[in-house]
Design an enzyme around this catalytic site. Structure first.
Site, PDB file in Angstrom:
ATOM      1  N   ARG A  96      -2.102   6.418   7.809  1.00  0.00           N
ATOM      2  CA  ARG A  96      -1.838   5.094   8.358  1.00  0.00           C
ATOM      3  C   ARG A  96      -0.566   5.080   9.201  1.00  0.00           C
ATOM      4  NH1 ARG A  96      -4.597   0.529   6.443  1.00  0.00           N
ATOM      5  NH2 ARG A  96      -3.584  -0.310   8.284  1.00  0.00           N
ATOM      6  N   ARG A 134       3.847   4.991 -16.116  1.00  0.00           N
ATOM      7  CA  ARG A 134       4.329   4.642 -17.461  1.00  0.00           C
ATOM      8  C   ARG A 134       5.631   5.391 -17.769  1.00  0.00           C
ATOM      9  NH1 ARG A 134       1.715   0.345 -17.955  1.00  0.00           N
ATOM     10  NH2 ARG A 134      -0.498   0.393 -18.435  1.00  0.00           N
ATOM     11  N   GLU A 186     -11.707   7.319  -5.460  1.00  0.00           N
ATOM     12  CA  GLU A 186     -12.073   6.928  -4.092  1.00  0.00           C
ATOM     13  C   GLU A 186     -13.513   7.350  -3.809  1.00  0.00           C
ATOM     14  OE1 GLU A 186     -10.517   5.467  -1.384  1.00  0.00           O
ATOM     15  OE2 GLU A 186      -8.716   5.015  -2.548  1.00  0.00           O
ATOM     16  N   TYR A 235       3.805   5.948   2.858  1.00  0.00           N
ATOM     17  CA  TYR A 235       2.871   7.067   2.974  1.00  0.00           C
ATOM     18  C   TYR A 235       3.693   8.343   3.032  1.00  0.00           C
ATOM     19  CZ  TYR A 235      -0.785   3.709   3.524  1.00  0.00           C
ATOM     20  OH  TYR A 235      -1.681   2.698   3.279  1.00  0.00           O
ATOM     21  N   ARG A 252       0.845  -1.198   0.000  1.00  0.00           N
ATOM     22  CA  ARG A 252       0.000   0.000   0.000  1.00  0.00           C
ATOM     23  C   ARG A 252       0.872   1.236   0.000  1.00  0.00           C
ATOM     24  NH1 ARG A 252      -4.999   0.450   2.238  1.00  0.00           N
ATOM     25  NH2 ARG A 252      -4.752   2.447   1.223  1.00  0.00           N
ATOM     26  N   ARG A 276      -3.594   7.208  -3.995  1.00  0.00           N
ATOM     27  CA  ARG A 276      -3.277   5.955  -3.302  1.00  0.00           C
ATOM     28  C   ARG A 276      -2.861   4.910  -4.339  1.00  0.00           C
ATOM     29  NH1 ARG A 276      -7.661   8.133  -0.456  1.00  0.00           N
ATOM     30  NH2 ARG A 276      -7.465   8.057   1.805  1.00  0.00           N
ATOM     31  N   CYS A 316      -6.698   2.979 -12.858  1.00  0.00           N
ATOM     32  CA  CYS A 316      -7.003   4.156 -12.041  1.00  0.00           C
ATOM     33  C   CYS A 316      -8.488   4.164 -11.720  1.00  0.00           C
ATOM     34  CB  CYS A 316      -6.640   5.440 -12.774  1.00  0.00           C
ATOM     35  SG  CYS A 316      -4.885   5.616 -13.121  1.00  0.00           S
TER      36      CYS A 316
END
Length: 119
Positions: A114, A62, A76, A106, A6, A88, A73
């Site tokens: 997080r 890319r 959210e 992060y 993540r 994210r 893609c």
């Protein structure tokens, strides 16, 4: 083994160059912190908060060598009060690294998302 990694970052504004730079930085950090090559990456799912529409994060991936890696893609969920301008990723990679040694990344303001798994 396949491992999921993540990561997230935040940009200051919905500007194409900012989205591309932040995404490239995030992807590079995921690779570096997990000692991965692009060829180890199986796929990457990118999401952005609904306030980011200037560019697809996959464009940045890319440009840094993910030419033959499947990328997707998505947007959210627009949760009231959630952190704005966040990119994210969820990367799947082929690695011998045990799950407890996977380094989730992060960056910038997204580090607040997080604290429990951010490196």
């Amino acid at each position: 083994m396949v491992r999921a990694i993540r990561g997230a970052t935040q940009v200051d504004a919905d500007e194409r160059d900012l989205v591309l730079a932040a995404t490239a930085e995030l992807v590079a950090e995921v690779l570096a912190r997990n000692e991965l090559l692009v060829s180890d990456v199986i796929s990457v799912l990118f999401t952005t908060t609904p306030d980011l529409t200037s560019e697809f994060p996959a464009v940045a991936a890319r440009k840094v060598g993910f030419e033959d890696v499947p990328l997707l893609c998505a947007s959210e969920i627009d949760v009231p009060g959630s952190m704005p301008r966040v990119i994210r990723l969820l990367a799947h990679a082929d690695t011998t690294r045990p799950r407890h040694l996977i380094r989730h990344v992060y960056l910038r303001g997204a580090a607040r998302l997080r604290h429990d798994i951010a490196q």
